[in-house]
Design an enzyme around this catalytic site. Sequence first.
Site, PDB file in Angstrom:
ATOM      1  N   VAL A 542     -56.622 -36.004 -86.802  1.00  0.00           N
ATOM      2  CA  VAL A 542     -57.849 -35.956 -85.997  1.00  0.00           C
ATOM      3  C   VAL A 542     -58.921 -36.901 -86.536  1.00  0.00           C
ATOM      4  O   VAL A 542     -59.763 -37.373 -85.785  1.00  0.00           O
ATOM      5  CB  VAL A 542     -58.411 -34.522 -85.825  1.00  0.00           C
ATOM      6  CG1 VAL A 542     -57.465 -33.665 -85.028  1.00  0.00           C
ATOM      7  CG2 VAL A 542     -58.737 -33.903 -87.156  1.00  0.00           C
ATOM      8  N   ASP A 543     -58.863 -37.238 -87.838  1.00  0.00           N
ATOM      9  CA  ASP A 543     -59.836 -38.231 -88.358  1.00  0.00           C
ATOM     10  C   ASP A 543     -59.595 -39.586 -87.703  1.00  0.00           C
ATOM     11  O   ASP A 543     -60.449 -40.453 -87.727  1.00  0.00           O
ATOM     12  CB  ASP A 543     -59.719 -38.479 -89.875  1.00  0.00           C
ATOM     13  CG  ASP A 543     -59.260 -37.296 -90.663  1.00  0.00           C
ATOM     14  OD1 ASP A 543     -59.685 -36.187 -90.308  1.00  0.00           O
ATOM     15  OD2 ASP A 543     -58.493 -37.487 -91.636  1.00  0.00           O
ATOM     16  N   ASP A 544     -58.402 -39.808 -87.173  1.00  0.00           N
ATOM     17  CA  ASP A 544     -58.083 -41.088 -86.553  1.00  0.00           C
ATOM     18  C   ASP A 544     -58.336 -41.091 -85.048  1.00  0.00           C
ATOM     19  O   ASP A 544     -58.170 -42.110 -84.393  1.00  0.00           O
ATOM     20  CB  ASP A 544     -56.595 -41.438 -86.779  1.00  0.00           C
ATOM     21  CG  ASP A 544     -56.268 -41.693 -88.243  1.00  0.00           C
ATOM     22  OD1 ASP A 544     -57.173 -42.139 -88.965  1.00  0.00           O
ATOM     23  OD2 ASP A 544     -55.133 -41.430 -88.647  1.00  0.00           O
TER      24      ASP A 544
END
Length: 640
Positions: A542-544
Amino acid sequence: QTMATSSSDRRLRHVESGPGRMQRLNAVVLGESIASEEDELVFPSEGFSEQALVSSHEQYLKMYKRSIEDPAGFWSEIASEFYWKTKWGEEVFTENLDVRKGKITIEWFKGATTNVCYNALDRNIEAGNGGKIAIQWEGNEPGHDAQLTYSELLEKVCQLSNYLKDIGIRKGDAVVIYMPMLMELPIAMLACARIGAVHSVVFAGFSTESLAQRIVDCKPKAVITCNAVCRGTKVIQLKDIVDDALVESAKNGILVGACLTYENSSAMMREETKWQDGRDIWWQDVVPKYSTTCEVEWMDAEDPLFLLYTSGSTGKPKGVLHTIGGYMIYTATTFKYAFDYKPSDIYWCTADCGWITGHSYVTYGPLLNGATVVVFEGAPTYPDYGRCWDIVDKFKYVTRYSRKSLRILGSVGEPINPSAWRWLFNVVGDSRCPISDTWWQTETGGFLITPLPGAWPQKPGSATFPFFGVQPAIVDEKGNELEGECSGYLSIKNSWPGAFRTLYGDHERYETTYFKPFSGYYFSGDGCRRDKDGYYWLTGRVDDVINVSGHRIGTAEVESALVSHPQCAEAAVVGVEHEIGAFAAPDRIHWAPGLPKTRSGKIMRRILRKIASRQLDELGDTSTLADPSVVDQLIALSDF
Ligand code: 6R9
C-alpha cells in the site's frame, strides 16, 4: 463469508472443464456482457485432483469451516502427529489482536514441550526413513553435487550441536549464520534448534553494515560463516565481510567471541583467508571431532526458534521473532497442502535460506514432512539460462530439459501477473502443472492465501483462497471490513500458529506497525481485491499505491496491463508527486534493460520512486540488489 458463494460455485460448475486448458467463461452462457481477466479459470489437469490431498472445493470448504469454527481442535489434531515431550493443556491458544484490549499477544501450545530438530530428523528416522535422502545439494558448477540421508544429516547436526554447546552456547542464546546455500546452512539452523539456541540467518548477499546492524541488535554469542562462495563466475569473500562487520559491532560495544568458518575450498583455500587467532575457528578442524549423537533440549512451544530481519521502510530493520511450536505445525501443514506433498516427490525451492521462504520451505516445512529437498548453491543464470531446468531433469534422470518430472510449480514474493503466470503454466509446466501462487510474509511464517492445487480452478494472477485457519478481511481506510466483491487493505482477523510473536526487543513497534493501523486486525501492508467468486488478488504494497484524483491504483494492476503487451518482459510502476489530473494515464514510460531487484526477486520500487522524483542522494542501501549497475542505467535513462 470469505469464500466463493454458492451461486459462484454453481457458476464454476457451469464451466466445462478441459484437462489443464485455460478457460475464459463464456459470457453469453453466464448472461454477462464482459469477460474480464478475473473470469479466466484454469482447471487442474486430468487425474490431478483425484490424487490430491484436497481434491475438491467442497472438501476444502469442509476443512476450512472446521478450522475457523474450532481452531483449537483443528490445530491440535494436526499437532498430535508430531512428537511432544509434554502436551499442551486445555488452552490450545490464546490471542489478543486488539490494541484497545491491551497488549498484543499470540500463544499456541504454550506449556507443551517439543523440539523442531527432533521432529524434522529423529522422528522421520524412527519412522524408518533414515536412509531416505534429506538434502540433495547442487553446487555452483554443474556436476558438483552431494547428498545427505536423514541419518547422515542428523549426525552432522549433532556434531555441530555438540560443538556449539562446548563453546558455551546455551538455550536462548543467539547465533548469527552468514552462509551461502551450502548444506552446512540448514545444518547450522537445525543444530541451533536442537540445543535451543536462537538462529538469526543473515542473507550472505548483505553488506558489512547490514550484517553489523543485525549483530548489534541480537548480540550473538557466535557467528557461523564460510570463507568464500562462487556465484556464477564471481567469487565473494564472505569472511572479509564478517571481519569488517565484527569490527563495526565491537565499536558499538558488541564483542562476538567465536567465528566458526567453513572452508569452502571450491571457492577459496584456507591459506588465502584472513584470520584472527583466538576468535576464528575452521569448521572442518573442530566439528567432525564431536560425537554424532546429541541430547535434545526440550523447549517450550513458545520459546523463540529464530529471528529474521526484514527491512523496514524507515529506520532500522525489524527482527521478526518466530516461536517453536506454532511455526513448526504451520510450516509443516502449509507445505503439505500447498504442494500436495507425496513421499516420492523430490522438492526444490529456489529461495535462499537467508529469506523466510528458505526458512519455512527449504529447511523446516519439507524436512518436517520427511521430504527430499534440493539445495542449490549457484545462480539460475549460470552457466546459462537453462540451469534451473537442467537441475529439474537431473534429479529425475530424464532427457535434457524435458521437465516431465514436474508436478507442481510455486511462486512467491511479488504479485505474479497474468502474463508471467501463463508463461510459467504453458511453457515451463506444459499446461499440466498447477501453480501455487503463495501469498505470505516474513511475519506470517507460512502461506496465508494459497491455491490448494487439486481443489479448485485457478485464475492466472490470483493467490485464490485462504489457507485453513486464516480469516482475511479487506478493510477500508477507516478500518471497516468490506464484504463481497471489494478492494482495500488486506488484514487478518485472527491468529494462526505460524504468526510472529513480536519484533525482537521492540514490542511497541510490533503493535504500532501491524496492529494499530486497524484496531482488531493484523495489517499486512498489502493492497488486495476480492472478486465476485471470492478469489483474492494482491495489488502490491500500500505504500506503493498510486493516488490519482482520489482513485487508488495498485502498482500490480498497472504492471499487469503493461506486461500483457508481447514486447514488454516486465514492468515496475511507481507514482511521483504531480498536479491532480483527471485520468490515470502514465506520464512517462521508460524502457530499461533491467529492473532493480533484490536477489530474492523483489522489485525495489522505493529506488524507482527516488529516481523518478530525482532524489538521487536518497537511494538508500542498494547492497542487496542482484545487479546494482541497473540503478546507474536507470538514472541515465530517466534523465529528462
Ligand atoms: C514470503 C515473502 C512479503 C511481501 C508481501 C507482498 C509480497 C509475497 C506474494 C506477494 C503478491 C504473492 N508478496 N508473496 N505479493 N503475491 N504471492 O516474500 O516474504 O520477503 O517478507 O515479503 O511480498 O507484498 O507483503 P517477505
